[in-house]
Write an enzyme that holds these catalytic residues in place. Structure first.
Site, short mmCIF file in Angstrom:
data_model
loop_
_atom_site.label_atom_id
_atom_site.label_comp_id
_atom_site.label_asym_id
_atom_site.label_seq_id
_atom_site.Cartn_x
_atom_site.Cartn_y
_atom_site.Cartn_z
N TYR A 1 0.99 -1.21 0.07
CA TYR A 1 0.00 0.13 -0.16
C TYR A 1 0.81 1.32 0.16
CZ TYR A 1 -3.11 3.79 1.45
OH TYR A 1 -3.73 4.89 1.49
N GLU B 1 -3.34 7.65 -4.11
CA GLU B 1 -3.24 6.54 -3.52
C GLU B 1 -3.34 5.36 -4.47
OE1 GLU B 1 -6.27 4.91 0.05
OE2 GLU B 1 -6.98 4.57 -1.77
#
Length: 385
Positions: free
Chosen positions: A109, A196
């Site tokens: 992530y 993101e």
């Protein structure tokens, strides 16, 4: 402002940020041709909507042949996709991204967001990719590395800290550093509020790629970025929100029956809270701002009353830059023009409040003037019942 994954990846390519090869398709036949052109044994068909959690909703499908890619695309296109972020109504899928299949070694992530408490961007990274970052932060906060960046450029040592913190293998560290550095540059250059990548992918060949791309932009900075404005997809936005944006009104559709018009975001939040406290549910968040003119008030009123779910309207204004008499005249003009039948409750305080109340009283319209916020909320909830 939000953009689609495929648009985000085009921006990534402009910053030399590695992404998988992919082709946009709007029909099953186009998806088939895209799979043929990509030429990989497996392709991924990904629904393009402005919401996360697509995998959980069935919006990401594997296909092992061009014909299967067409079938998978047909299962998505023109149909609502329900994810944890769309609500039960879902969003209609108008486009799919057909991407090459890759040999996955590890998922990570990586995200950049504004830390409003620290007033600087913060890079968040975790070796546990593919999970909701909210869930990860709640259940395993120690697994998230946070690096605050107080300069306009990301320092090499900070990029290395993130790359090593992710747990990238030694032979991929330099690729990770490049990836992180360029992503931060894009974030600053384009006035993003969120960048993101979930998941960030490490292939078995040691390459680092963005398997996803979620980018949001600061609306207040869009005047500097006409190239970003062109990426706006109004099909992904509520029609009332699109209409409100034309008049510089801040509008968010909710699921209640009480329409709210206020000036100031803080007052809007307080108004919605007090409506809930009185037993009602707000139908929207509509902030006309401190410097609204009479025409904006009229447009706001028109948008409010066009929503069939609105059964009563609460106008809660503190007169500062926006004087109460200007508000009152705008409300009267709009209500008269629209031949309004919905009940309206007005609570106002501040500059020229007495003149404003007098305008409302003399209008001959069925407008209830409330004494305070509690009184206003109780009256409008009763009228909306």
């Amino acid at each position: 402002m939000k953009i689609h994954e495929y648009q985000g990846k085009e921006l990534f390519r402009g910053y030399n940020i590695p992404v998988p090869n992919g082709i946009l398709a709007t029909t099953p036949q186009e998806a088939k041709q895209a799979a043929i052109k990509l030429g990989t044994p497996v392709v991924v068909v990904k629904a393009q909507i402005h919401a996360g959690g697509r995998g959980k909703g069935g919006g990401i499908k594997l296909a092992k042949s061009p014909d299967e890619a067409a079938v998978k695309a047909a299962e998505l296109l023109g149909k609502p996709l329900v994810t944890p972020q769309t609500g039960p109504q879902g969003r209609i899928v108008h486009k799919v991204l057909v991407e090459q299949g890759l040999d996955i070694a590890k998922e990570y992530y990586l995200g950049i967001v504004l830390d409003r408490q620290a007033s600087v961007p913060v890079i968040m990274a975790s070796s546990e990719g593919g999970m909701d970052i909210e869930t990860l932060a709640k259940e395993k906060p120690e697994s998230i590395l946070k690096v605050h960046v107080r300069e306009e450029r990301l320092s090499p040592y900070q990029a290395r800290r993130v790359a090593y913190g992710l747990g990238l293998p030694a032979e991929s560290i330099s690729k990770g550093v490049h990836f992180i550095t360029q992503l931060f540059k894009l974030f600053v250059d384009k006035d993003a509020s969120l960048a993101e990548i979930n998941p960030l992918l490490l292939t078995k060949q040691g390459d680092v790629l963005a398997l996803d791309a979620k980018i949001n932009f600061d609306d207040n900075a869009l005047f500097r970025h006409p190239e970003i404005v062109q990426l706006r997809d109004v099909d992904e936005e509520d029609p009332f929100e699109v209409e409100a944006s034309k008049f510089s009104l801040n509008y968010v559709k909710l699921d209640g029956t009480v329409g709210c018009m206020v000036n100031g975001a803080g007052l809007a939040m307080a108004t919605m809270d007090i409506i809930k406290l009185a037993g009602g549910k707000p139908a929207n968040f509509l902030d006309v701002g401190g410097g609204a003119k009479k025409e904006q008030i009229q447009n706001a009123f028109h948008i409010l009353t066009s929503d069939p779910s609105v059964k009563a309207v609460l106008i809660n204004i503190f007169g500062g830059i926006l004087r109460c008499d200007v508000l009152a005249q705008g409300v009267v003009d709009a209500a008269s023009e629209l031949h309004l039948r919905l009940p309206v409750v007005v609570r106002m305080e501040g500059a020229n409040v007495d003149q404003g109340k007098e305008i409302l009283r003399k209008s001959g319209l069925k407008i209830t003037i409330a004494d305070n916020m509690k009184d206003a909320a109780q009256r409008v909830v009763a009228l909306a019942a």
